[in-house]
Design an enzyme around this catalytic site. Structure first.
Site, mmCIF file in Angstrom:
data_model
loop_
_atom_site.group_PDB
_atom_site.id
_atom_site.type_symbol
_atom_site.label_atom_id
_atom_site.label_comp_id
_atom_site.label_asym_id
_atom_site.label_seq_id
_atom_site.Cartn_x
_atom_site.Cartn_y
_atom_site.Cartn_z
ATOM 1 N N TYR A 193 0.867 -1.372 -0.248
ATOM 2 C CA TYR A 193 0.179 -0.036 -0.663
ATOM 3 C C TYR A 193 0.741 1.136 -0.138
ATOM 4 O O TYR A 193 1.105 1.887 1.536
ATOM 5 C CB TYR A 193 -1.030 0.139 1.613
ATOM 6 C CG TYR A 193 -2.014 -1.018 1.391
ATOM 7 C CD1 TYR A 193 -2.446 -1.456 0.612
ATOM 8 C CD2 TYR A 193 -1.345 -2.383 2.615
ATOM 9 C CE1 TYR A 193 -3.802 -2.707 0.445
ATOM 10 C CE2 TYR A 193 -2.190 -3.349 2.789
ATOM 11 C CZ TYR A 193 -2.911 -3.824 1.325
ATOM 12 O OH TYR A 193 -4.226 -4.799 2.103
ATOM 13 N N TRP A 230 -3.623 6.658 2.835
ATOM 14 C CA TRP A 230 -5.178 5.859 2.908
ATOM 15 C C TRP A 230 -5.321 6.942 3.695
ATOM 16 O O TRP A 230 -5.194 7.110 5.293
ATOM 17 C CB TRP A 230 -5.647 4.287 3.526
ATOM 18 C CG TRP A 230 -5.192 3.214 1.921
ATOM 19 C CD1 TRP A 230 -6.701 2.625 1.789
ATOM 20 C CD2 TRP A 230 -4.396 2.851 0.696
ATOM 21 N NE1 TRP A 230 -6.291 2.546 0.486
ATOM 22 C CE2 TRP A 230 -5.439 2.268 0.153
ATOM 23 C CE3 TRP A 230 -3.565 3.591 1.057
ATOM 24 C CZ2 TRP A 230 -4.354 1.844 -0.865
ATOM 25 C CZ3 TRP A 230 -2.465 2.315 0.253
ATOM 26 C CH2 TRP A 230 -3.069 1.948 -0.338
ATOM 27 N N ASP A 256 -6.580 4.686 8.172
ATOM 28 C CA ASP A 256 -5.164 4.250 8.547
ATOM 29 C C ASP A 256 -4.033 5.719 8.776
ATOM 30 O O ASP A 256 -3.388 5.837 9.895
ATOM 31 C CB ASP A 256 -4.194 3.979 7.452
ATOM 32 C CG ASP A 256 -4.917 2.736 6.571
ATOM 33 O OD1 ASP A 256 -5.841 2.656 6.452
ATOM 34 O OD2 ASP A 256 -3.914 1.628 6.689
ATOM 35 N N TYR A 310 0.572 0.093 -7.550
ATOM 36 C CA TYR A 310 -0.727 -0.740 -7.239
ATOM 37 C C TYR A 310 -1.866 -0.256 -7.857
ATOM 38 O O TYR A 310 -1.804 0.397 -8.644
ATOM 39 C CB TYR A 310 -1.363 0.698 -5.537
ATOM 40 C CG TYR A 310 -2.313 0.412 -4.447
ATOM 41 C CD1 TYR A 310 -2.815 -0.397 -4.008
ATOM 42 C CD2 TYR A 310 -2.675 1.623 -5.186
ATOM 43 C CE1 TYR A 310 -3.580 -1.145 -3.582
ATOM 44 C CE2 TYR A 310 -4.769 0.900 -4.162
ATOM 45 C CZ TYR A 310 -4.605 -0.290 -3.613
ATOM 46 O OH TYR A 310 -5.735 -0.026 -2.707
ATOM 47 N N GLY A 354 -13.695 -0.532 4.608
ATOM 48 C CA GLY A 354 -12.460 -0.318 4.915
ATOM 49 C C GLY A 354 -12.518 -2.380 4.986
ATOM 50 O O GLY A 354 -11.520 -2.462 5.440
ATOM 51 N N ASP A 383 -12.788 -5.114 2.624
ATOM 52 C CA ASP A 383 -13.185 -4.929 1.472
ATOM 53 C C ASP A 383 -13.653 -5.882 1.285
ATOM 54 O O ASP A 383 -15.058 -6.105 0.449
ATOM 55 C CB ASP A 383 -12.033 -4.521 0.896
ATOM 56 C CG ASP A 383 -11.220 -4.034 1.375
ATOM 57 O OD1 ASP A 383 -11.402 -2.671 1.748
ATOM 58 O OD2 ASP A 383 -10.654 -3.591 0.736
ATOM 59 N N ARG A 415 -6.832 -12.766 0.154
ATOM 60 C CA ARG A 415 -7.209 -12.071 -0.658
ATOM 61 C C ARG A 415 -8.202 -11.539 -0.796
ATOM 62 O O ARG A 415 -9.349 -12.973 -0.804
ATOM 63 C CB ARG A 415 -5.574 -10.961 -1.476
ATOM 64 C CG ARG A 415 -4.217 -11.239 -0.883
ATOM 65 C CD ARG A 415 -4.529 -8.889 -0.492
ATOM 66 N NE ARG A 415 -5.307 -7.898 -1.136
ATOM 67 C CZ ARG A 415 -5.350 -6.892 -1.296
ATOM 68 N NH1 ARG A 415 -4.795 -6.878 0.580
ATOM 69 N NH2 ARG A 415 -6.021 -6.226 -1.521
ATOM 70 N N TYR A 428 -8.436 -12.534 4.775
ATOM 71 C CA TYR A 428 -8.008 -10.896 4.705
ATOM 72 C C TYR A 428 -9.057 -10.762 6.070
ATOM 73 O O TYR A 428 -9.099 -11.061 7.259
ATOM 74 C CB TYR A 428 -9.064 -10.462 3.360
ATOM 75 C CG TYR A 428 -9.072 -9.098 2.826
ATOM 76 C CD1 TYR A 428 -7.243 -8.629 3.520
ATOM 77 C CD2 TYR A 428 -9.552 -8.251 1.965
ATOM 78 C CE1 TYR A 428 -6.644 -7.090 2.934
ATOM 79 C CE2 TYR A 428 -9.155 -6.877 2.121
ATOM 80 C CZ TYR A 428 -7.656 -6.273 2.609
ATOM 81 O OH TYR A 428 -7.261 -5.216 1.681
ATOM 82 N N TRP A 429 -10.824 -10.189 5.370
ATOM 83 C CA TRP A 429 -11.619 -9.499 6.550
ATOM 84 C C TRP A 429 -13.028 -10.967 6.601
ATOM 85 O O TRP A 429 -13.997 -10.277 6.925
ATOM 86 C CB TRP A 429 -12.595 -8.105 5.862
ATOM 87 C CG TRP A 429 -11.551 -7.312 5.413
ATOM 88 C CD1 TRP A 429 -10.576 -6.471 4.845
ATOM 89 C CD2 TRP A 429 -11.195 -6.529 7.489
ATOM 90 N NE1 TRP A 429 -10.001 -5.439 5.131
ATOM 91 C CE2 TRP A 429 -9.872 -5.214 6.417
ATOM 92 C CE3 TRP A 429 -11.679 -5.892 8.428
ATOM 93 C CZ2 TRP A 429 -9.585 -4.296 7.438
ATOM 94 C CZ3 TRP A 429 -11.259 -5.475 9.682
ATOM 95 C CH2 TRP A 429 -9.506 -3.938 8.626
ATOM 96 N N GLU A 452 -0.679 -7.596 9.293
ATOM 97 C CA GLU A 452 -2.004 -6.249 9.198
ATOM 98 C C GLU A 452 -2.318 -7.197 9.247
ATOM 99 O O GLU A 452 -3.610 -6.374 9.957
ATOM 100 C CB GLU A 452 -1.882 -6.440 7.391
ATOM 101 C CG GLU A 452 -2.644 -6.426 6.754
ATOM 102 C CD GLU A 452 -2.835 -5.411 5.115
ATOM 103 O OE1 GLU A 452 -2.532 -6.507 4.471
ATOM 104 O OE2 GLU A 452 -4.230 -5.593 4.480
#
Ligand code: 2M8
Length: 439
Positions: free
Chosen positions: A32, A36, A39, A84, A165, A167, A200, A358-359, A402
């Site tokens: 990244y 952001w 962040d 990116y 945020g 995603d 991801r 990820y999330w 992360e």
């Protein structure tokens, strides 16, 4: 232990210094490489532990990307070339007369900034800085209510998963499944170069992210058209709770500056009246996001359900159910049986829960921090202390990554992550409770 922690404090500072690009901080060196939005707010809080002036610069750098009508964008590129995706050019923000001269994305992100500024100001008061940023924060908050209140409820809506945020949160799966990506502009993902694709978002999700950006470009980022045309139109529990909390902090800043607070009071009243009505599910004992296009709640349980505690938006009874029936539930978020660390990002009971993606399951320091503050505000001191302890243990033992595997603690995602470093400093040295709402 103290020595180890001191070494880790120095390591956290070193990461934040190495990720500095002059006036701003990148979330991580490779994955990244720009600035952001949320962040930057978190990083400013961490950096202020050793360099308040640099923390103020972080805030100002983010605000340099503010759009003419107030939106603070989710990425400010700061003129830096990188690999990116999406790069600045991809947004085609020049199609909008509202875009600033600086290079930014065309959407926003969770508004933690006013809360971060309040923290900063309480710990290191600077009247000139506050007078400079206050009108800009106010303009952003006004923008939310002018351009993102789709149903007049006072709650704001999101038009892209990136705005949340979180995603690839399972909360968005059903909405995204309805989308049929068409005429996709050619694009190449860059996120799987440094991080395993298994950790991801999927390709199907990326196609939909790009499809939405393409629609927004064609709509010239015209706010009315975005609300009318975006097939992704949701009211997010977590985002609205963060905004409500930020309004409370903005009101406190207004009082410090002796500015009028009626407008902010009005937002708080409207949001407060709608929040429980719209989001609370009495049967499930939790808050559900709302899909405005389909006109129904999104029946998925993720750690977002705990974030209203940060804003005092759950009644005592609701808080009790969130903590008792969900946070402690052995098959959902509770530690013990399967999960070792608080707080997995998605209830382990959800069929789409994945420990490493990820999330969808991993533990994220930023979410843990928000939950920890919320638990403390609601009076759950033991749970707050344990979420804090788990977060420090994960970062301290596995590194400044992360996100983390909720059972093994395996480090996941990008390394040398700025907000993990910032939150290490904050959770170790900051006060756990928020500055009281009415300071
Ligand atoms: C992640 O999002 C970006 C897109 O904005 C990405 O995956 O490329 C999210 O975790 C988001 O919440 C975060 O702000 C950003 C930078 O850390 O990365």
């Amino acid at each position: 232990m103290a020595e180890l922690s001191d070494a880790l404090d120095r390591r956290a500072r070193a990461i934040l210094e190495a990720n500095s690009r002059g006036g701003f901080t990148v979330p991580s060196p490779h994955q990244y490489p720009h600035q952001w939005n949320w962040d930057a707010a978190v990083n400013a809080i961490g950096i202020a532990h050793y360099d308040p002036q640099r923390a103020r610069r972080e805030v100002l750098a983010l605000l340099s990307g503010q759009w003419r009508e107030g939106m603070v964008p989710h990425i400010v590129y700061h003129g830096r070339a990188s690999s990116y995706f999406p790069p600045y050019e991809f947004w085609q923000t020049e199609r909008s007369t509202r875009a600033p001269n600086s290079q930014t994305s065309g959407i926003t992100q969770p508004p933690l900034l006013a809360s971060a500024v309040r923290w900063l100001h309480r710990r290191h008061p600077d009247a000139d800085f506050l007078a400079c940023v206050y009108p800009r924060l106010l303009a952003w908050h006004q923008w939310f209510h002018q351009q993102r209140d789709a149903d007049g409820s006072g709650l704001v809506c999101l038009i892209h998963p990136w705005e949340s945020g979180t995603d690839d949160s399972p909360r968005w799966l059903e909405v995204l499944a309805r989308l049929e990506p068409q005429d996709l502009p050619p694009y190449e993902r860059a996120d799987t170069r440094h991080v395993s694709p298994a950790h991801r978002p999927t390709q199907a999700e990326y196609d939909r992210y790009v499809h939405l950006v393409n629609l927004f470009r064609r709509a010239g980022y015209e706010p009315r058209r975005l609300l009318e045309e975006s097939p992704f139109l949701v009211q997010d529990v977590q985002f609205n709770a963060i905004l409500y909390r930020a309004h409370e902090d903005l009101r406190a800043l207004a009082e410090d500056l002796d500015r009028p607070t009626e407008e902010i009071e009005g937002w708080l009243e409207a949001m407060g009246a709608s929040f429980g009505q719209r989001f609370w599910d009495e049967e499930a004992g939790l808050f559900h996001d709302y899909d405005l296009r389909a006109g129904r709640a999104i029946p998925v349980s993720t750690a977002a359900i705990f974030v209203p505690l940060l804003a005092g938006l759950a009644s005592q009874e609701q808080a009790e159910r969130l903590v008792g029936e969900h946070l402690h539930h052995p098959n959902r978020y509770g530690r013990g049986q399967g999960l070792r660390y608080w707080v997995t990002t998605c209830s382990a009971e959800e069929p789409v829960w994945e420990a490493t993606r990820y999330w969808r399951g991993p533990v994220w320091p930023v979410l843990n921090w928000l939950i920890c503050l919320g638990l403390a505000r609601a009076g759950y001191d033991r749970e707050a202390a344990e979420v804090r302890g788990d977060t420090l243990e994960l970062i301290g033992e596995s590194g400044f990554y992360e996100y983390f595997h909720p059972t093994s603690g395996q480090p996941l995602g990008a390394d040398r992550f700025s907000w993990s470093a910032a939150l290490w400093l904050e959770l170790r040295h900051g006060e756990l409770e928020l500055p009281s709402v009415r300071a």
